[in-house]
Design an enzyme around this catalytic site. Structure first.
Site, mmCIF file in Angstrom:
data_model
loop_
_atom_site.group_PDB
_atom_site.id
_atom_site.type_symbol
_atom_site.label_atom_id
_atom_site.label_comp_id
_atom_site.label_asym_id
_atom_site.label_seq_id
_atom_site.Cartn_x
_atom_site.Cartn_y
_atom_site.Cartn_z
ATOM 1 N N ARG A 277 53.745 -99.557 17.743
ATOM 2 C CA ARG A 277 54.287 -100.520 16.545
ATOM 3 C C ARG A 277 55.757 -100.710 16.857
ATOM 4 O O ARG A 277 56.326 -101.931 16.659
ATOM 5 C CB ARG A 277 54.215 -99.976 15.022
ATOM 6 C CG ARG A 277 52.777 -99.754 14.538
ATOM 7 C CD ARG A 277 52.840 -99.235 13.167
ATOM 8 N NE ARG A 277 53.736 -99.936 12.237
ATOM 9 C CZ ARG A 277 53.239 -101.045 11.406
ATOM 10 N NH1 ARG A 277 52.027 -101.726 11.798
ATOM 11 N NH2 ARG A 277 54.020 -101.892 10.621
ATOM 12 N N HIS B 83 58.642 -103.978 16.611
ATOM 13 C CA HIS B 83 59.757 -104.203 16.219
ATOM 14 C C HIS B 83 60.980 -104.527 17.227
ATOM 15 O O HIS B 83 61.810 -105.303 16.948
ATOM 16 C CB HIS B 83 60.004 -102.914 15.598
ATOM 17 C CG HIS B 83 59.187 -102.603 14.277
ATOM 18 N ND1 HIS B 83 58.709 -103.448 13.376
ATOM 19 C CD2 HIS B 83 58.637 -101.519 13.897
ATOM 20 C CE1 HIS B 83 58.060 -103.164 12.574
ATOM 21 N NE2 HIS B 83 57.902 -101.769 12.642
ATOM 22 N N ASN C 37 59.742 -100.693 2.132
ATOM 23 C CA ASN C 37 59.392 -100.306 3.382
ATOM 24 C C ASN C 37 60.035 -98.806 3.517
ATOM 25 O O ASN C 37 59.459 -98.136 4.572
ATOM 26 C CB ASN C 37 60.228 -101.021 4.359
ATOM 27 C CG ASN C 37 59.600 -102.455 4.888
ATOM 28 O OD1 ASN C 37 60.351 -103.323 5.232
ATOM 29 N ND2 ASN C 37 58.326 -102.477 4.582
ATOM 30 N N ASP D 36 57.097 -111.326 9.428
ATOM 31 C CA ASP D 36 55.915 -110.456 9.347
ATOM 32 C C ASP D 36 55.297 -110.525 10.955
ATOM 33 O O ASP D 36 55.085 -111.679 11.342
ATOM 34 C CB ASP D 36 55.185 -110.939 8.179
ATOM 35 C CG ASP D 36 54.200 -109.594 7.691
ATOM 36 O OD1 ASP D 36 54.381 -108.695 8.312
ATOM 37 O OD2 ASP D 36 53.428 -110.214 6.769
HETATM 38 C C1 FPP Z 1 57.112 -106.801 9.577
HETATM 39 O O1 FPP Z 1 56.233 -106.621 10.470
HETATM 40 C C2 FPP Z 1 58.504 -106.102 10.086
HETATM 41 C C3 FPP Z 1 59.151 -105.231 9.602
HETATM 42 C C4 FPP Z 1 58.936 -104.289 8.348
HETATM 43 C C5 FPP Z 1 60.565 -104.888 10.186
HETATM 44 C C6 FPP Z 1 61.445 -106.192 10.605
HETATM 45 C C7 FPP Z 1 62.438 -105.898 11.570
HETATM 46 C C8 FPP Z 1 62.518 -106.786 12.531
HETATM 47 C C9 FPP Z 1 61.862 -108.001 12.953
HETATM 48 C C10 FPP Z 1 63.344 -106.378 13.819
HETATM 49 C C11 FPP Z 1 64.809 -106.171 13.681
HETATM 50 C C12 FPP Z 1 65.462 -107.409 13.128
HETATM 51 C C13 FPP Z 1 66.882 -107.442 13.333
HETATM 52 C C14 FPP Z 1 67.626 -108.401 12.826
HETATM 53 C C15 FPP Z 1 67.598 -106.293 14.042
HETATM 54 P P1 FPP Z 1 55.158 -105.333 10.088
HETATM 55 O O2 FPP Z 1 55.625 -104.290 10.587
HETATM 56 O O3 FPP Z 1 54.801 -105.153 8.677
HETATM 57 O O4 FPP Z 1 53.922 -105.980 10.935
HETATM 58 P P2 FPP Z 1 52.239 -105.934 10.493
HETATM 59 O O5 FPP Z 1 52.145 -106.596 9.173
HETATM 60 O O6 FPP Z 1 51.643 -106.654 11.639
HETATM 61 O O7 FPP Z 1 51.855 -104.459 10.451
#
Ligand code: FPP
Length: 239
Positions: free
Chosen positions: A31, A35, A67, A18
């Site tokens: 954003r 990622h 998501n 996260d």
């Molecule tokens: C949460 O951060 C993250 C996600 C919803 C996506 C997770 C994806 C990755 C870490 C990259 C890909 C991984 C692999 C294995 C290829 P958020 O967007 O909710 O962050 P925030 O809470 O700060 O907005």
């Protein structure tokens, strides 16, 4: 035996990655840059855990059933990122002895992601060093419901009786079938929730919350989590 387990490291580490969005915002970046940096952090963690044998199983929560409510552009970017990851990192995973698994509603993902994931799973199936389980379109409640439906159909067909519905039978129908329950669940970025992650499997997991945003989560942060885990007194319901 349980005492030995309590003092040794975790066999299975699961991570709620996260904070990508906040990481990007803090740098004035879109954003999606967060990622991309998050994918690099995932790769770094897998390499480190494999090299140091910190655990034999790692599950990463990459995309939840919730998501799908994100803006279409962000979803499209993430899906391309997953497909690219499975395609580009496949050879490296084979070299590292990774056995790749995907947990979640694989059918709901775009064809490109499904194909790349299936290909990478096939190529890495003999990996002996570490099982990397990527949770994609994954939700704990959906997973349990999906398992219950599959068992119900077997009961309807007369293949099993209601009495044969045991914890083992249900666990055998989860997306994580064959993978031991997580010993340690890490969530980054200061949030303290499970957010529908591994609800069944988390029954006895130790929870560890890190303030570090996921893209910054590195070996030092992992070692801190492992130290905390080793200090925990895991009683599994005993006195
Ligand atoms: C949460 O951060 C993250 C996600 C919803 C996506 C997770 C994806 C990755 C870490 C990259 C890909 C991984 C692999 C294995 C290829 P958020 O967007 O909710 O962050 P925030 O809470 O700060 O907005």
């Amino acid at each position: 035996m349980l005492d030995d387990l309590a003092k040794s490291g975790p066999r299975h580490i699961a991570v709620i990655m996260d904070g990508n969005g906040r990481w990007a915002r803090g740098r004035g970046l879109p954003r999606i840059a967060g990622h991309r940096a998050g994918a690099r952090a995932a790769e770094r963690l897998i390499r480190y855990v494999g090299e140091h044998q910190s655990a034999s199983y790692v599950t990463l929560f990459a995309f939840s059933t919730e998501n799908w409510r994100r803006p279409p552009e962000e979803i499209a970017f993430l899906m391309d990122l997953f497909a690219e990851y499975f395609r580009d990192k496949c050879d490296e995973m084979v070299e590292q002895g990774v056995c790749l698994r995907v947990a979640g509603q694989l059918d709901r993902l775009p064809r490109s992601v499904q194909d790349a994931a299936r290909h990478a799973m096939e190529q890495t199936q003999a990996g002996q060093r570490i099982v990397v389980n990527i949770a994609l379109s994954y939700g704990g409640r959906e997973e349990i419901l999906h398992a219950v439906k599959r068992l119900s159909r077997r009961v309807e067909r007369g293949e099993m009786s209601a009495e044969q519905l045991t914890e083992e039978a249900l666990a055998g129908e989860l997306y994580t079938a064959g993978i031991p329950d997580p010993d340690l669940i890490i969530r980054t970025s200061g949030e303290m929730r499970l957010s529908n992650f591994l609800l069944w499997q988390a029954a006895y997991a130790e929870l560890y919350f890190s303030e570090t945003l996921w893209p910054d989560f590195g070996p030092d942060d992992l070692e801190q989590a492992l130290d905390a885990f080793r200090r925990r007194d895991r009683r599994f319901g005993r006195q």
